[in-house]
Scaffold this motif. Sequence first.
Motif, PDB file in Angstrom:
ATOM      1  N   GLU A  43       0.822  -1.204   0.000  1.00  0.00           N
ATOM      2  CA  GLU A  43       0.000   0.000   0.000  1.00  0.00           C
ATOM      3  C   GLU A  43       0.855   1.252   0.000  1.00  0.00           C
ATOM      4  N   GLN A  44       0.356   2.241  -0.713  1.00  0.00           N
ATOM      5  CA  GLN A  44       0.961   3.557  -0.768  1.00  0.00           C
ATOM      6  C   GLN A  44       0.019   4.528  -0.071  1.00  0.00           C
ATOM      7  N   TYR A  45       0.601   5.438   0.674  1.00  0.00           N
ATOM      8  CA  TYR A  45      -0.180   6.421   1.414  1.00  0.00           C
ATOM      9  C   TYR A  45       0.016   7.781   0.764  1.00  0.00           C
ATOM     10  N   PHE A  46      -1.099   8.404   0.424  1.00  0.00           N
ATOM     11  CA  PHE A  46      -1.074   9.622  -0.364  1.00  0.00           C
ATOM     12  C   PHE A  46      -1.137  10.878   0.491  1.00  0.00           C
ATOM     13  N   GLY A  47      -0.468  11.894   0.005  1.00  0.00           N
ATOM     14  CA  GLY A  47      -0.586  13.210   0.602  1.00  0.00           C
ATOM     15  C   GLY A  47      -1.826  13.930   0.111  1.00  0.00           C
TER      16      GLY A  47
END
Lengths: 114, 112
Positions: free
Chosen positions: A102-106
Motif C-alpha cells: 500500500e501507498q499512502y497519499f498526501g
Amino acid sequence: DSGVTQTPKHLITATGQRVTLRCSPRSGDLSVYWYQQSLDQGLQFLIQYYNGEERAKGNILERFSAQQFPDLHSELNLSSLELGDSALYFCASSVYGNSHYEQYFGPGTRLTVT
Amino acid sequence: GESVGLHLPTLSVQEGDNSIINCAYSNSASDYFIWYKQESGKGPQFIIDIRSNMDKRQGQRVTVLLNKTVKHLSLQIAATHPGDSAVYFCAENRAGRRALTFGSGTRLQVQP
C-alpha cells in the motif's frame, strides 16, 4: 491524516514558468511516488524514488524532473509550464521499494497554469 | 491494451444500503490489487488490498472479492452512509512492474 505532507496546497503560475512541489513521506517510509491527476481523470504515475535513488519512471515529461534528498523528502520540478500541466499532483509514500504494497497519499498540490 | 477499468462511472445508493463497486482488469498476470477512496479536495485514502492468492478479504465494513477467472474485482461497502460518498479507484500491479496502474474511478453517491 496519512502522515504524508505536501506543499504548497495551491499554486498558480503562468505558462513558461518553473515550479517546485515538495513532499515529505511518512516517518519510516523510504519510497516516494509522484502522480498527476487531471480533471476527472485517474491517477497517472510519474516517477518513484527509493532511498534517494530513482526506482521507476512512468509517463513523466522531459520538462519534469524529481529528486529525493537524504532526509527522504522529495521535490518535483515542473518547467516550461503549459496550460495542459494544470492538474493535481500527489505524492505517495511506502515502506518498501516495490509497489506491491500500500501507498499512502498526501493531500496534493493543485497547480493552475494560466 | 492493458487496462484497469470500472464498469460504472456513478453509483447512487440510499443510506444504509450495501454498495458494490466493480472493476475489471485485463492482464491475467496482475497479482496485487488495491482500492482507494478519494473525497473531494483530498488525496486518495487506502481502503483495502488483496493479493492474487486470495479470493476475498475483509476489512471494517468493506470486503474485496477477486475473481481471477473473469478478471474482476469488487469492493463491497456494508451499510453505506453519506460519509462514504467519494470516488473509488481500483489499481493493480504485477510482477516485474514497478508502478500501480489505476482505473478511472467510480463516484459513489449516498443519499440520506
